[in-house]
Design a protein around this motif. Sequence first.
Motif, PDB file in Angstrom:
ATOM      1  N   VAL A  41       0.960  -1.256  -0.013  1.00 12.61           N
ATOM      2  CA  VAL A  41       0.067   0.119  -0.147  1.00 12.61           C
ATOM      3  C   VAL A  41       0.788   1.149   0.040  1.00 12.61           C
ATOM      4  N   VAL A  42       1.891   1.395   0.835  1.00 10.16           N
ATOM      5  CA  VAL A  42       2.757   2.308   0.921  1.00 10.16           C
ATOM      6  C   VAL A  42       3.519   2.735  -0.352  1.00 10.16           C
ATOM      7  N   LYS A  43       3.957   1.808  -1.147  1.00 11.10           N
ATOM      8  CA  LYS A  43       4.643   1.734  -2.322  1.00 11.10           C
ATOM      9  C   LYS A  43       3.719   2.308  -3.540  1.00 11.10           C
ATOM     10  N   GLU A  44       2.473   1.836  -3.237  1.00  2.81           N
ATOM     11  CA  GLU A  44       1.396   2.294  -4.343  1.00  2.81           C
ATOM     12  C   GLU A  44       0.982   3.700  -4.267  1.00  2.81           C
ATOM     13  N   ILE A  45       1.007   4.223  -3.022  1.00  2.00           N
ATOM     14  CA  ILE A  45       0.718   5.635  -2.802  1.00  2.00           C
ATOM     15  C   ILE A  45       2.088   6.582  -3.026  1.00  2.00           C
ATOM     16  N   GLU A  46       3.253   6.340  -2.256  1.00  2.00           N
ATOM     17  CA  GLU A  46       4.136   7.167  -2.380  1.00  2.00           C
ATOM     18  C   GLU A  46       5.074   7.047  -3.683  1.00  2.00           C
ATOM     19  N   GLU A  47       5.329   5.923  -4.152  1.00  2.00           N
ATOM     20  CA  GLU A  47       6.258   5.900  -5.397  1.00  2.00           C
ATOM     21  C   GLU A  47       5.161   5.834  -6.741  1.00  2.00           C
ATOM     22  N   ASP A  48       4.234   5.110  -6.651  1.00  2.78           N
ATOM     23  CA  ASP A  48       3.496   4.877  -8.144  1.00  2.78           C
ATOM     24  C   ASP A  48       2.415   6.296  -8.077  1.00  2.78           C
ATOM     25  N   GLN A  49       2.396   7.022  -7.037  1.00  2.00           N
ATOM     26  CA  GLN A  49       1.480   8.139  -6.937  1.00  2.00           C
ATOM     27  C   GLN A  49      -0.065   7.786  -7.554  1.00  2.00           C
ATOM     28  N   ASN A  50      -0.332   6.605  -6.509  1.00  2.20           N
ATOM     29  CA  ASN A  50      -1.705   6.107  -6.805  1.00  2.20           C
ATOM     30  C   ASN A  50      -2.647   7.027  -6.304  1.00  2.20           C
ATOM     31  N   THR A  51      -3.437   8.115  -6.819  1.00  6.12           N
ATOM     32  CA  THR A  51      -4.144   8.926  -6.008  1.00  6.12           C
ATOM     33  C   THR A  51      -5.515   8.356  -5.517  1.00  6.12           C
ATOM     34  N   ALA A  52      -6.127   7.569  -6.578  1.00  6.32           N
ATOM     35  CA  ALA A  52      -7.152   6.831  -6.159  1.00  6.32           C
ATOM     36  C   ALA A  52      -7.257   6.032  -4.799  1.00  6.32           C
TER      37      ALA A  52
END
Length: 74
Positions: A41-52
């Motif tokens: 989850v943290v990688k998706e939000i921080e690195e991949d910029q998953n705004t949704a």
Amino acid sequence: MTLFSAINPAEVVSTIFYTALGVGLMGLCWWGITRIAPFPVVKEIEEDQNTALAILIGALFLSLAIIIAAVILS
């Protein structure tokens, strides 16, 4: 009459206790979300910029905070 004469120590202690309880429950929920999710989850939000995903997690925490506050106040 002084400024602090109306402060009840029991209310201060209960406020600190319930604040710690609420923060602990939110931390437990975050731990559960990161363990249940099939992706980091943290990688998706921080690195991949998953705004949704960030909006979804934020809405989940707001709803949990409202539920925890309602339970504590009842």
